[in-house]
Design an enzyme around this catalytic site. Structure first.
Site, PDB file in Angstrom:
ATOM      1  N   LYS A 298       0.824  -1.207   0.000  1.00 57.81           N
ATOM      2  CA  LYS A 298       0.000   0.000   0.000  1.00 57.81           C
ATOM      3  C   LYS A 298       0.862   1.264   0.000  1.00 57.81           C
ATOM      4  O   LYS A 298       0.595   2.203  -0.747  1.00 57.81           O
ATOM      5  CB  LYS A 298      -0.943  -0.018   1.210  1.00 57.81           C
ATOM      6  CG  LYS A 298      -1.972  -1.141   1.164  1.00 57.81           C
ATOM      7  CD  LYS A 298      -2.969  -1.048   2.298  1.00 57.81           C
ATOM      8  CE  LYS A 298      -2.341  -1.347   3.643  1.00 57.81           C
ATOM      9  NZ  LYS A 298      -1.847  -2.748   3.730  1.00 57.81           N
ATOM     10  N   THR A 299       1.897   1.297   0.833  1.00 53.43           N
ATOM     11  CA  THR A 299       2.793   2.455   0.851  1.00 53.43           C
ATOM     12  C   THR A 299       3.522   2.593  -0.474  1.00 53.43           C
ATOM     13  O   THR A 299       3.687   3.703  -0.999  1.00 53.43           O
ATOM     14  CB  THR A 299       3.809   2.324   2.000  1.00 53.43           C
ATOM     15  OG1 THR A 299       3.110   2.198   3.240  1.00 53.43           O
ATOM     16  CG2 THR A 299       4.722   3.524   2.058  1.00 53.43           C
TER      17      THR A 299
ATOM     18  N   ASP B 275      -1.484   6.847   6.112  1.00 53.80           N
ATOM     19  CA  ASP B 275      -1.474   5.435   6.475  1.00 53.80           C
ATOM     20  C   ASP B 275      -2.352   5.212   7.706  1.00 53.80           C
ATOM     21  O   ASP B 275      -2.511   6.109   8.539  1.00 53.80           O
ATOM     22  CB  ASP B 275      -0.039   4.986   6.760  1.00 53.80           C
ATOM     23  CG  ASP B 275       0.115   3.476   6.694  1.00 53.80           C
ATOM     24  OD1 ASP B 275      -0.836   2.800   6.267  1.00 53.80           O
ATOM     25  OD2 ASP B 275       1.194   2.981   7.066  1.00 53.80           O
TER      26      ASP B 275
ATOM     27  N   THR C  33      -5.898  -1.383   6.816  1.00 54.89           N
ATOM     28  CA  THR C  33      -6.011  -2.842   6.862  1.00 54.89           C
ATOM     29  C   THR C  33      -7.425  -3.259   7.244  1.00 54.89           C
ATOM     30  O   THR C  33      -7.758  -4.445   7.172  1.00 54.89           O
ATOM     31  CB  THR C  33      -5.021  -3.426   7.884  1.00 54.89           C
ATOM     32  OG1 THR C  33      -5.253  -2.820   9.167  1.00 54.89           O
ATOM     33  CG2 THR C  33      -3.577  -3.134   7.465  1.00 54.89           C
TER      34      THR C  33
ATOM     35  N   ARG D  47       6.548  -8.269   1.665  1.00 54.80           N
ATOM     36  CA  ARG D  47       7.428  -7.809   2.751  1.00 54.80           C
ATOM     37  C   ARG D  47       8.117  -8.993   3.426  1.00 54.80           C
ATOM     38  O   ARG D  47       9.313  -8.942   3.728  1.00 54.80           O
ATOM     39  CB  ARG D  47       6.624  -7.002   3.777  1.00 54.80           C
ATOM     40  CG  ARG D  47       7.453  -6.530   4.972  1.00 54.80           C
ATOM     41  CD  ARG D  47       6.642  -5.627   5.877  1.00 54.80           C
ATOM     42  NE  ARG D  47       6.324  -4.388   5.212  1.00 54.80           N
ATOM     43  CZ  ARG D  47       5.239  -3.654   5.450  1.00 54.80           C
ATOM     44  NH1 ARG D  47       4.338  -4.094   6.317  1.00 54.80           N
ATOM     45  NH2 ARG D  47       5.038  -2.512   4.824  1.00 54.80           N
TER      46      ARG D  47
END
Length: 343
Positions: free
Chosen positions: A61-62, A106, A155, A214
């Site tokens: 997302k980032t 975020d 999330t 990640r």
């Protein structure tokens, strides 16, 4: 195997981020839809619509927020919901934005309610009302702000109030990556890190990464360390397996905490049902860690069920531990004999 970002790996993670939609693999549906939104905005010569990115942690997302800014040729301002506790905090950020700038927020679901209400007006009319004074003498001064693109990441999209969700022009739901997509991602990361990655080693790491980029990049760095110290620096399947065994990541992607939860659930509590607090005490972890880090993967892979009475182990959990489930184990009645079979 925690999908959340760790403070000490932010620099390493940033170096591996894709910088364009063409490089952002694993989410073809989202990439195509978002590319259309951005191309249309550039064609019209306007700022892009506000974008909401939703999905589990670690899926990019980032990275997508930074790609949006890069594709639009605009700077990006980054903040998070927990950091904005007062409407004045948000007003200060918004008033400092430049024309067309991307504002990435975020964990937007954790923003305070007064800031949320100010954001409604800013997203729709590009204006904020600054309140001066208190009580009956308070005055709201309207302040025009430049047109900007808000990129919100969450999330838990269900925690966002409806009026806020409705103000986003495009909502993207990110899904877990396929193993083949993670293999391609690892090949790219290995090149950036200067690692000799064997194809079979990439497949081994990808299969244990829980569908999360990640985690895949994190395991790649740990396997690289193992190869440098205890091998010849080349990442082969044998080296990858030895490294992942050392770090207690099994072939299905379960780590020490996952196995401890399943072991406690089956051996100590007969398969359940057992409450979250009791299960957390049994594995000496916080309830938030069990619920947010381990449980989503265990439930998704069919090792555990969450029921109104508590957590219940499935047939797959018993089989993975090499145990024979008792006939009277909860959730293993005759009415669901094949629900969690290996086939």
């Amino acid at each position: 195997m925690d999908p959340h970002v760790h403070f000490d790996e932010q620099a390493a993670e940033s170096a591996l981020r894709p910088t364009s939609l063409a490089e952002f693999g694993g989410q073809p549906r989202v990439s195509d839809q978002l590319g259309l939104v951005l191309d249309a905005a550039k064609h019209r010569g306007t700022v892009a619509d506000h974008v909401l990115l939703s999905g589990p942690p670690g899926l990019g997302k980032t990275t997508l927020a930074m790609i949006i800014a890069a594709e639009m040729g605009a700077p990006i301002r980054i903040s998070s919901g927990p950091a904005i506790q007062h409407a004045g905090d948000l007003a200060a950020i918004l008033s400092g934005l430049g024309e067309g700038e991307v504002f990435f927020l975020d964990e937007i679901h954790r923003m305070s309610r007064p800031a949320e209400e100010m954001l409604y007006l800013a997203m729709e009319d590009f204006r904020v009302d600054v309140v001066v004074g208190k009580g009956p003498g308070a005055t709201a001064i309207p302040l025009e702000i430049p047109r900007f693109t808000l990129v919100g990441a969450t999330t838990r999209s269900g925690l966002l109030p409806g009026p806020l969700r409705d103000r986003f022009g495009f909502t993207a739901q990110l899904d877990f990556y396929a193993t083949a997509d993670l293999e391609k991602l690892l090949v790219r990361s290995a090149k950036l890190l200067g690692i000799q990655l064997d194809t079979s080693a990439g497949a081994e790491i990808a299969s244990r990464s829980r569908g999360t980029p990640r985690i895949a990049n994190r395991l790649l760095r740990r396997v690289r360390d193992f190869a440098v110290v205890r091998a010849d620096g080349v990442l082969t399947r044998e080296v990858a397996r030895a490294a992942l065994e050392l770090y207690e990541v099994d072939p299905l992607g379960l780590d020490r905490l996952d196995r401890a939860i399943l072991d406690a659930l089956c051996r100590s509590f007969g398969g359940g049902p057992v409450g979250l607090g009791t299960l957390a005490l049994a594995v000496a972890e916080e309830t938030e860690t069990v619920e947010e880090v381990a449980e989503p993967f265990l439930v998704r892979q069919g090792f555990m069920m969450r029921t109104p009475r508590g957590r219940v182990a499935t047939r797959r959990a018993w089989a993975h531990l090499g145990l024979q489930p008792p006939h009277n184990a909860a959730g293993l009645g005759p009415e669901t004999p094949d629900l969690f079979s290996e086939n």
